[in-house]
Motif scaffolding. Structure first.
Motif, mmCIF file in Angstrom:
data_model
loop_
_atom_site.group_PDB
_atom_site.id
_atom_site.type_symbol
_atom_site.label_atom_id
_atom_site.label_comp_id
_atom_site.label_asym_id
_atom_site.label_seq_id
_atom_site.Cartn_x
_atom_site.Cartn_y
_atom_site.Cartn_z
ATOM 1 N N LEU A 261 0.819 -1.209 0.000
ATOM 2 C CA LEU A 261 0.000 0.000 0.000
ATOM 3 C C LEU A 261 0.855 1.261 0.000
ATOM 4 O O LEU A 261 0.454 2.283 -0.571
ATOM 5 N N TRP A 262 2.049 1.210 0.616
ATOM 6 C CA TRP A 262 2.872 2.420 0.651
ATOM 7 C C TRP A 262 3.238 2.898 -0.748
ATOM 8 O O TRP A 262 3.498 4.093 -0.965
ATOM 9 N N THR A 263 3.254 1.999 -1.747
ATOM 10 C CA THR A 263 3.619 2.402 -3.104
ATOM 11 C C THR A 263 2.571 3.316 -3.731
ATOM 12 O O THR A 263 2.866 4.016 -4.697
ATOM 13 N N LYS A 264 1.365 3.302 -3.200
ATOM 14 C CA LYS A 264 0.325 4.213 -3.687
ATOM 15 C C LYS A 264 0.578 5.633 -3.216
ATOM 16 O O LYS A 264 0.245 6.609 -3.916
ATOM 17 N N HIS A 265 1.163 5.773 -2.048
ATOM 18 C CA HIS A 265 1.305 7.086 -1.421
ATOM 19 C C HIS A 265 2.670 7.730 -1.649
ATOM 20 O O HIS A 265 2.812 8.946 -1.460
ATOM 21 N N PHE A 266 3.664 6.945 -2.042
ATOM 22 C CA PHE A 266 5.013 7.465 -2.204
ATOM 23 C C PHE A 266 5.604 6.969 -3.520
ATOM 24 O O PHE A 266 5.365 5.838 -3.923
ATOM 25 N N GLY A 267 6.389 7.827 -4.164
ATOM 26 C CA GLY A 267 6.957 7.468 -5.455
ATOM 27 C C GLY A 267 7.911 6.301 -5.397
ATOM 28 O O GLY A 267 7.956 5.470 -6.307
ATOM 29 N N ASP A 268 8.695 6.233 -4.328
ATOM 30 C CA ASP A 268 9.617 5.119 -4.134
ATOM 31 C C ASP A 268 9.948 5.038 -2.649
ATOM 32 O O ASP A 268 9.475 5.840 -1.840
ATOM 33 N N TRP A 269 10.794 4.059 -2.292
ATOM 34 C CA TRP A 269 11.065 3.862 -0.870
ATOM 35 C C TRP A 269 11.843 5.032 -0.274
ATOM 36 O O TRP A 269 11.731 5.305 0.929
ATOM 37 N N LYS A 270 12.633 5.729 -1.092
ATOM 38 C CA LYS A 270 13.376 6.875 -0.570
ATOM 39 C C LYS A 270 12.429 8.002 -0.164
ATOM 40 O O LYS A 270 12.621 8.646 0.881
ATOM 41 N N ALA A 271 11.430 8.247 -0.981
ATOM 42 C CA ALA A 271 10.441 9.271 -0.627
ATOM 43 C C ALA A 271 9.689 8.870 0.636
ATOM 44 O O ALA A 271 9.409 9.709 1.509
ATOM 45 N N MET A 272 9.359 7.586 0.747
ATOM 46 C CA MET A 272 8.683 7.100 1.946
ATOM 47 C C MET A 272 9.570 7.265 3.175
ATOM 48 O O MET A 272 9.125 7.724 4.238
ATOM 49 N N LEU A 273 10.846 6.915 3.039
ATOM 50 C CA LEU A 273 11.766 6.995 4.168
ATOM 51 C C LEU A 273 11.990 8.444 4.601
ATOM 52 O O LEU A 273 12.022 8.744 5.802
ATOM 53 N N ASP A 274 12.125 9.351 3.643
ATOM 54 C CA ASP A 274 12.288 10.764 3.991
ATOM 55 C C ASP A 274 11.063 11.282 4.736
ATOM 56 O O ASP A 274 11.182 12.032 5.709
ATOM 57 N N PHE A 275 9.883 10.885 4.276
ATOM 58 C CA PHE A 275 8.665 11.284 4.986
ATOM 59 C C PHE A 275 8.665 10.732 6.399
ATOM 60 O O PHE A 275 8.318 11.436 7.360
ATOM 61 N N PHE A 276 9.052 9.477 6.547
ATOM 62 C CA PHE A 276 9.053 8.825 7.857
ATOM 63 C C PHE A 276 9.995 9.545 8.821
ATOM 64 O O PHE A 276 9.634 9.804 9.979
ATOM 65 N N HIS A 277 11.177 9.876 8.357
ATOM 66 C CA HIS A 277 12.100 10.623 9.214
ATOM 67 C C HIS A 277 11.521 11.991 9.582
ATOM 68 O O HIS A 277 11.593 12.418 10.740
ATOM 69 N N GLY A 278 10.955 12.670 8.610
ATOM 70 C CA GLY A 278 10.404 14.000 8.878
ATOM 71 C C GLY A 278 9.206 13.983 9.795
ATOM 72 O O GLY A 278 8.884 14.994 10.433
ATOM 73 N N ASP A 279 8.561 12.842 9.884
ATOM 74 C CA ASP A 279 7.339 12.708 10.691
ATOM 75 C C ASP A 279 7.641 12.241 12.110
ATOM 76 O O ASP A 279 6.725 12.037 12.910
ATOM 77 N N ALA A 280 8.911 12.066 12.450
ATOM 78 C CA ALA A 280 9.274 11.401 13.707
ATOM 79 C C ALA A 280 8.719 12.106 14.934
ATOM 80 O O ALA A 280 8.144 11.469 15.829
ATOM 81 N N ALA A 281 8.892 13.410 15.025
ATOM 82 C CA ALA A 281 8.439 14.126 16.221
ATOM 83 C C ALA A 281 6.928 14.020 16.377
ATOM 84 O O ALA A 281 6.410 13.777 17.480
ATOM 85 N N SER A 282 6.209 14.191 15.275
ATOM 86 C CA SER A 282 4.746 14.086 15.334
ATOM 87 C C SER A 282 4.317 12.658 15.640
ATOM 88 O O SER A 282 3.342 12.430 16.369
ATOM 89 N N ALA A 283 5.039 11.676 15.085
ATOM 90 C CA ALA A 283 4.711 10.272 15.345
ATOM 91 C C ALA A 283 4.850 9.959 16.827
ATOM 92 O O ALA A 283 4.034 9.226 17.400
ATOM 93 N N ARG A 284 5.881 10.500 17.468
ATOM 94 C CA ARG A 284 6.055 10.259 18.903
ATOM 95 C C ARG A 284 4.915 10.888 19.702
ATOM 96 O O ARG A 284 4.436 10.291 20.683
ATOM 97 N N GLN A 285 4.479 12.060 19.298
ATOM 98 C CA GLN A 285 3.358 12.699 19.992
ATOM 99 C C GLN A 285 2.091 11.872 19.845
ATOM 100 O O GLN A 285 1.347 11.665 20.822
ATOM 101 N N ARG A 286 1.834 11.378 18.638
ATOM 102 C CA ARG A 286 0.638 10.554 18.429
ATOM 103 C C ARG A 286 0.744 9.246 19.198
ATOM 104 O O ARG A 286 -0.249 8.764 19.764
ATOM 105 N N ALA A 287 1.947 8.667 19.216
ATOM 106 C CA ALA A 287 2.130 7.422 19.959
ATOM 107 C C ALA A 287 1.923 7.645 21.451
ATOM 108 O O ALA A 287 1.299 6.816 22.132
ATOM 109 N N ASP A 288 2.432 8.744 21.964
ATOM 110 C CA ASP A 288 2.233 9.050 23.385
ATOM 111 C C ASP A 288 0.742 9.183 23.697
ATOM 112 O O ASP A 288 0.261 8.672 24.720
ATOM 113 N N ALA A 289 0.012 9.859 22.810
ATOM 114 C CA ALA A 289 -1.426 10.037 23.032
ATOM 115 C C ALA A 289 -2.158 8.697 22.974
ATOM 116 O O ALA A 289 -3.076 8.436 23.763
ATOM 117 N N LEU A 290 -1.755 7.842 22.027
ATOM 118 C CA LEU A 290 -2.384 6.525 21.926
ATOM 119 C C LEU A 290 -2.066 5.686 23.159
ATOM 120 O O LEU A 290 -2.942 4.987 23.696
#
Length: 661
Positions: A261-290
């Motif tokens: 499914l990730w291939t639908k949202h990102f052009g390739d794995w590098k784009a996905m990985l860059d997004f994942f790194h950039g999302d780290a701080a927000s991901a931790r906040q969401r994880a803390d809330a969950l």
């Protein structure tokens, strides 16, 4: 990891093979081990039998002071050299966000701060080894540096990949990513793990070379990343890492490869990985809330012990699934029957796992149901009841168009009707109506099959197949009867009022038959099988009562619930309630199904406490096992299975809205 101590212990894949990860911290020029089995070449001052060096355990390790496990994170705290490290492992779950859920990556975060009032120079070294690629040590692996705009990344892949094939439970295709965000102070090196560690210990950095371009896994080539945090004071400084395995194609469904499914949202794995790194701080906040949400809700239901069980179970339930693009381009989810048969999307594994998604993420349950419904409707399934699975060996969802599979006719048909009805109750009204109408013909066919088998199912296999097939089963009959009532709810959503009335009335008729024959005539409990068919004096865990409470069908008489609750209190052992006579083993998922069914009875909390006692005290160091001995707490079989989503059964009941008339 088969331990609670981070230094000196290596992580493992779920089946027990090592997936090496080592962490070192260099503090004011002195290297400390804080994670993994980190060995080092050490000099021998006066020689030893002519040798000037020896390979030994790391001479200096940080002292672990705390471990906190939540539903999404495991956080270790360590101290040494005047510095406190926090090492956090986060697997983002992201309920309701299939885009982020599709990213097959996890975060490893290391933060450092001074605890003695002085500033300290700190560099962090993190390493993985070639055994992340396969459990077969004879395989050759290819190591490459493949940076993206926002990340510095090592990739690890088999030299001879095999598309859509497993080896020792590992995917034999795709690539492992080991990455850190691009920033000042990052250095990298791949090669001999002992040399890399010595390089870091001596210099605090790596030289950028790749000495592991092609090695066997047995040689344990290392892929290392270093982040120089500079001078650390009282405020923490962070080094972030990401690890995962990416595969563009994930499943072969009826011989058609399905893309991740990730291939639908990102052009390739590098784009996905860059997004994942950039999302780290927000991901931790969401994880803390969950984590806060799950902790709060679990404590409200079953106290601290239930909170602990939910924390142990959540990542394991999601970890047995993956998201793909279905044949029509819509998101689908598949489940692997981990550690038992290895089947694809086994219905009677999905059913015990389903409460976690009923509670937390209903749309994920819908995505898991879609392949099963599609195959029965369009894939060539030849029988009048629900299929057992979509394929004998993950990731090959080849189906069973020849009809040869591990049939569990009443079991699987009942499971599907109950899960569909549960999802309809949690969905938006318009979505529920459309879904029920779209699949109505198939669901009604399964209900008609049940009508022909009930109220007394014949000799059939059922989900507890390790205990053998059974005739006249009280528990299996109950599932089928509740499933007919569930079909009545499906009919209501689909606008078939006459069918809704018919299935409700049929369920009430059958439950009267069941109640008259299920109770032992000489003892205060239900039998394992109908007493007039030889079941007198037997008993089992009536976990299928859960669905009666979940769907609010109100079929089981109140006096039966009270009687069973009292009986179970008398039969429980130190670590739980045996599944059925004559065995002493229990299933943790089914125990929590019973706790949800009997939530208003004292036995509910006792069941929770005993499963917790097992999880906390078992001598077996494996991922949360669901089949165990209630006397000794020892594992009987299975580990790491997604069925531990059933731990969330009490929360699933609490989250379920009342049926709409």
């Amino acid at each position: 990891m088969p331990a609670t101590l981070l230094p000196g212990n290596a992580p493992q894949f779920w089946q027990g093979s090592t997936t090496g990860m080592v962490g070192l911290a260099r503090i004011d020029g002195v290297a400390w081990l804080f994670m993994g089995d980190g060995k080092l070449v050490q000099p021998i001052p006066d020689g030893n039998h002519g040798k000037q060096t020896t390979v030994e355990d790391f001479p200096r390790a940080m002292r672990q002071t705390a471990l906190r496990v939540t539903a999404t994170q495991s956080r270790f705290t360590l101290q040494g050299g005047g510095v406190e490290l926090s090492v956090n492992f986060l697997s983002p779950l992201e309920p309701g966000d299939s885009r982020r859920q599709s990213i097959p990556m996890s975060y490893v975060s290391v933060s450092a701060r001074s605890i003695d009032g002085a500033a300290h120079a700190v560099q962090v070294y993190m390493e993985i080894t070639g055994d992340w690629a396969s459990g077969d040590a004879t395989q050759e692996v290819v190591v490459e540096r493949d940076d993206s705009q926002a990340a510095r990344t090592w990739t690890l892949a088999l030299a001879k990949p095999q598309l859509l094939v497993e080896q020792h439970e590992f995917a034999a295709w795709g690539r492992v990513l080991w990455s850190t965000p691009a920033r000042d102070g990052v250095s990298m090196q791949a090669g001999d793990r002992l040399k890399l560690r010595a390089q870091f210990a001596g210099h605090g950095s790596l030289d950028g070379s790749n000495g592991a371009a092609r090695r066997t896994i047995k040689a344990l080539p290392a892929l290392a990343l270093v982040v120089d945090l500079g001078q650390c004071g009282a405020s923490a400084k962070d080094a972030d890492f990401a690890v995962g395995q990416v595969r563009e194609q994930c499943i072969a469904y009826l011989e058609q490869p399905l893309r991740a499914l990730w291939t639908k949202h990102f052009g390739d794995w590098k784009a996905m990985l860059d997004f994942f790194h950039g999302d780290a701080a927000s991901a931790r906040q969401r994880a803390d809330a969950l984590d806060v949400r799950v902790s709060r809700d679990a404590r409200a239901v079953g106290g601290e012990h239930y909170e602990g069980l939910c924390a142990l179970s959540l990542r394991q339930a999601y970890g047995g699934t993956e998201l793909v693009l279905g044949p029509d381009g819509s998101p689908w989810a598949f489940l692997k029957e981990i550690s038992s048969d290895g089947n694809v999307s086994t219905v009677d594994v999905l059913y015990p796992a389903a409460p976690v998604w009923m509670y937390l993420d209903p749309d994920y349950l819908r995505m898991l149901l879609l392949p099963l419904l599609h195959y029965a409707e369009q894939g060539g399934w030849p029988k009048s009841y629900a299929e057992h699975d979509l394929g004998s060996a993950y990731p090959q969802a080849t189906g069973h168009n020849d009809g040869k599979e591990e049939d569990m006719p009443v079991e699987e048909s009942g499971d599907m009707l109950i899960m569909v009805a549960a999802w309809l109750r949690r969905a938006a009204r318009a979505d529920a109506q459309a879904f029920a109408s779209r699949h109505y013909a198939l669901l009604k066919k399964w209900a008609q099959y049940l009508e022909g088998e009930l109220p007394d199912p014949g000799f059939q296999n059922q989900t507890d197949d390790f205990a053998g097939s059974i005739a006249h089963s009280v528990n299996l009959a109950l599932k089928g009867i509740i499933a007919l009532a569930a079909m009545g709810q499906v009919a209501g959503f689909a606008g078939h009022a006459d069918d809704a009335t018919h299935y409700r009335d049929r369920a009430r008729k059958d439950i009267a038959y069941w109640a008259a024959r299920a109770k032992d005539p000489k003892a205060p409990h239900l039998n394992l099988t109908y007493h007039d068919a030889g079941g007198q004096g037997t008993w089992g865990t009536l976990y299928n009562g859960f669905a009666d409470t979940l769907l609010d069908t109100g079929l089981i008489p109140a006096d039966v619930r009270t009687m069973q609750a009292a009986w179970y209190r008398q039969q429980s052992n130190t670590f739980g309630l045996p599944l059925q006579v004559p065995h002493s083993y229990a299933k943790s998922d089914w125990a929590l199904f019973v706790a949800a069914w009997l939530a208003d009875q004292p036995v509910a909390q006792e069941l929770i406490d005993r499963v917790y006692a097992y999880a906390d005290g078992t001598p077996d160091r494996v991922p949360f096992c669901d089949l165990y001995n209630t006397v000794t707490g020892a594992r009987v079989a299975f580990q790491a299975r997604p069925v531990q989503g059933g731990i969330f059964a009490p929360l699933a009941v609490r989250s379920m809205p009342k049926p709409v008339a």
